[in-house]
Design an enzyme around this catalytic site. Structure first.
Site, PDB file in Angstrom:
ATOM      1  N   SER A 262       0.839  -1.197   0.000  1.00  0.00           N
ATOM      2  CA  SER A 262       0.000   0.000   0.000  1.00  0.00           C
ATOM      3  C   SER A 262       0.874   1.248   0.000  1.00  0.00           C
ATOM      4  CB  SER A 262      -0.893   0.001   1.238  1.00  0.00           C
ATOM      5  OG  SER A 262      -0.112   0.322   2.375  1.00  0.00           O
ATOM      6  N   LYS A 263       0.222   2.371  -0.230  1.00  0.00           N
ATOM      7  CA  LYS A 263       0.916   3.652  -0.211  1.00  0.00           C
ATOM      8  C   LYS A 263       1.561   3.873   1.155  1.00  0.00           C
ATOM      9  CE  LYS A 263      -0.581   8.451  -0.103  1.00  0.00           C
ATOM     10  NZ  LYS A 263       0.673   8.815   0.538  1.00  0.00           N
ATOM     11  N   ARG A 264       0.854   3.424   2.195  1.00  0.00           N
ATOM     12  CA  ARG A 264       1.371   3.639   3.551  1.00  0.00           C
ATOM     13  C   ARG A 264       2.673   2.873   3.814  1.00  0.00           C
ATOM     14  NH1 ARG A 264      -2.785   1.764   6.555  1.00  0.00           N
ATOM     15  NH2 ARG A 264      -4.220   2.245   4.871  1.00  0.00           N
TER      16      ARG A 264
END
Ligand code: GLU
Length: 505
Positions: A262-264
Site C-alpha cells: 500500500s501507499k502507507r
C-alpha cells in the site's frame, strides 16, 4: 480468430496517482504488444465522476513518458477507435445497454438506496439476484405500465444485468489456468445509471474491449473476481468468438510478504510507490516518486519487470528490448510478488554503472552547481567514470566525489592518527618537489617516477601513499591516487600537499 492482430490496452481510472503496480501492468502489456507486433491502447475509464481527480490523467501520461513506455493509440495518442475517454462514449454505451434490455438480458430497477439498505437489514447477506429480484422494484417484478409510468415521472433508475443462477462460468486465464465459478455467487450487477447517463465500469470495459478489438486483457489480480461477469457479458452480447484472453497478474506484496503493498508501506519504510512525485489536489499531501528520488527509468523498468515474472534463468539485468524478447505471460507467477525495494536500489546501482559517463555528468552537474562548483563537463565526466561504481544514486556522487572539486580544509582525525607519521610532513615536502619537477603529469608517468623515488630512497611505500591520500582527500578513501592527482592537476595537487603539511605538521 488466431489471426487477429494482438491488441492490448492499459485502462486506468483517473482517481489519483498511478500506483507502481499499475505501472507494472502497463509494462507487461507493453512488452506483450511489442513482442507480438501488436498495438497498445491507452484508454481512460472515467465513468465514475465521483472518483475523478484532476491532474491524474496528465500524471499518468507523464509517468509513461519518463519511463519510456510508448502507446500506439489512445488518449493523447489518437487512433481510429476513439474517443478513448469513456466519458465521451455515452451514446455508444446507451446503444449497447438498449440491446441487452431488448434481448431480455438486462432489466430496469428503481430501488432507491434507502430501499436497498432496508433490504440489507431485513435479509442477511442480501444479494440482488435470482433469489431476491422478484421482491424488488424492477421491470421484472412490475407491470410494463408501472415501469413506463415511473420513467415518465422522471424517476431515476439503473439497468441491471440478469444473471441466470446455477451455471458454471469458465474463465480461461493464461497465468491461472481455468477458473470456474458458479453464477449463483454473482449478483445482478448495475451496468448503467440513468442519473448520469453513464455505464458502470463493467459494461463500458466490455463494450470498449470489444469495439477496440482487444485480444488480451492483462491486468491486476484485483480484477479477477470481475472476470466471470465479464465472460457472461461477452456471451450476452454474442461476442464469444472475439472474447479476449485473460491474464490476471500477481499482486504486489509488502516487503515482508504480509498483504498487499500500500501507499502507507512506502511512507512507513521510506521508498516510493509512485513513478513520479504526486501532489494530492484534495489533501495537499505530497508522495515521493521514483523520478524525484533519483531512480533511472531503465532501472525502474527492469526492477518492475521482475516483480511477478522471470526469464526462467538467473538473468537479472535486461534492457527494455531484451525484455520484449524474453517476456512470457506463461512465466508469470500466480503467487504475489514481494516488493523488495532494496533490490530496486541495487538495480539503480547497476544501471548507474552501465550509464554513459557523459550522460551521468549531465545529471551530476546541476548538483555540483547547487554546491557552488562550476567546472568543465570534461572534468566531471572523468570524475564520474572513476566514481560511479561506488554509488546507487546520482545524488550520492556529491558526497563520494566532492574532494575532487573542493580541497579538504579538515583532516579526518582517525585517519590522521593512523596514517600521519612522525616523518610524514618531511616526506610529503620531498614528494611535492618530485612532482613539481614533472613535465608529463599523466597518471602513468607520475606513478612511475614516484615509485622510483620511493625505491631509491628506501621509503615505506604504504606510509608514503597513505599520507599522500590524506593530503589530497582529507581522509582515507577514494580511488587510485594517481587518478586523483591527474584530475586535480599539478598545481592543485601541490597546493593540497603544502596545505596539509601546514595544518598537520
Ligand atoms: N479501470 C480499471 C482500472 O482502473 C481497468 C481494469 C481492467 O483493466 O479491466 O484498473
Amino acid at each position: 480468430m488466431s489471426e487477429r492482430k494482438v491488441r492490448v490496452r492499459f485502462a486506468p481510472s483517473p482517481t489519483g496517482a498511478l500506483h507502481i503496480g499499475g505501472v507494472r501492468t502497463a509494462l507487461y502489456n507493453y512488452l506483450f504488444a511489442r513482442q507480438h507486433g501488436g498495438d497498445l491502447i491507452f484508454r481512460i475509464e472515467d465513468t465514475d465522476s465521483n472518483r475523478f481527480v484532476p491532474g491524474a490523467e496528465e500524471y499518468i501520461i507523464e509517468s509513461f513518458k519518463w519511463l519510456g513506455i510508448k502507446f500506439d493509440e489512445g488518449v493523447s495518442f489518437g487512433g481510429e477507435h476513439g474517443p478513448y475517454h469513456q466519458s465521451e462514449r455515452r451514446d455508444i454505451y446507451k446503444k449497447y445497454v438498449q440491446q441487452l434490455l431488448e434481448a431480455g438480458k438486462a432489466y430496469i430497477a428503481f430501488d432507491t438506496p434507502e430501499e436497498l439498505d432496508a433490504k440489507r437489514k431485513e435479509i442477511a447477506n442480501f444479494q440482488y439476484d435470482a433469489s431476491t429480484r422478484m421482491s424488488m422494484r424492477n421491470s421484472l417484478a412490475l407491470s410494463k405500465d408501472e415501469v413506463d409510468d415511473l420513467i415518465a415521472e422522471g424517476k431515476q433508475y439503473v439497468v441491471r444485468f440478469l444473471i441466470e443462477p446455477n451455471e458454471e462460468v469458465h474463465v480461461q486465464d493464461i497465468i491461472r489456468g481455468e477458473v470456474v465459478v458458479n453464477s449463483s455467487v454473482l449478483d445482478d450487477k448495475v451496468l448503467y445509471k440513468s442519473a448520469d447517463e453513464l455505464p458502470t465500469y463493467h459494461l463500458a470495459n466490455i463494450v470498449d474491449d470489444h469495439l477496440m478489438e482487444v485480444t488480451h486483457v492483462i491486468r491486476g489480480e484485483e480484477w479477477l473476481p470481475s472476470a466471470p461477469l465479464h465472460v457472461l457479458l461477452y456471451r450476452a452480447f454474442g461476442w464469444e468468438d472475439t472474447m479476449p484472453q485473460f491474464a490476471h497478474l500477481p499482486l504486489l506484496l509488502k516487503p515482508d510478504g504480509n498483504g498487499k503493498l500500500s501507499k502507507r508501506d512506502g511512507d512507513r519504510l521510506g521508498f516510493p510507490v509512485f513513478p513520479l512525485e504526486w501532489h494530492d489536489p484534495k489533501t495537499g499531501d505530497v508522495s515521493s516518486g521514483y523520478r524525484e528520488s533519483g531512480y533511472l527509468p531503465e532501472a525502474v523498468i527492469n526492477f518492475l519487470a521482475l516483480l511477478g515474472w522471470n526469464p526462467g534463468n538467473n538473468q537479472e539485468i535486461m534492457s527494455l528490448d531484451e525484455l520484449v524478447q524474453l517476456f512470457d505471460l506463461k512465466h508469470c507467477s500466480k503467487a504475489g510478488a514481494k516488493f523488495d525495494f532494496e533490490k530496486g536500489k541495487w538495480f539503480n546501482h547497476e544501471y548507474i554503472k552501465m550509464k554513459d559517463n557523459g550522460e551521468l555528468a549531465d545529471l551530476f552537474m546541476p548538483i555540483l552547481k547547487e554546491n557552488g562548483v562550476e567546472v568543465s563537463k570534461e572534468m566531471v565526466t572523468t570524475v564520474v567514470s572513476l566514481m560511479k561504481d561506488r554509488v546507487s544514486f546520482v545524488k550520492e556522487l556529491w558526497d563520494t566525489c566532492k574532494f575532487f572539486f573542493v580541497a579538504p580544509t579538515e583532516y579526518d582525525e582517525k585517519t590522521r592518527k593512523k596514517r600521519w607519521k612522525e616523518d610524514s610532513a618531511d616526506r610529503m615536502k620531498e614528494l611535492a618537489d618530485v612532482l613539481k619537477a614533472l613535465d608529463d603529469f599523466s597518471a602513468e608517468n607520475q606513478e612511475k617516477v614516484v615509485m622510483q623515488w620511493i625505491a631509491d630512497k628506501g621509503y615505506h611505500m604504504g606510509n608514503i601513499m597513505n599520507a599522500f591520500r590524506l593530503t589530497l582527500v582529507g581522509e582515507g578513501k577514494g580511488p587510485h591516487i594517481f587518478d586523483i592527482t591527474k584530475v586535480l592537476g599539478k598545481e592543485e595537487t601541490l597546493a593540497r600537499i603544502h596545505r596539509a603539511v601546514e595544518v598537520l605538521k
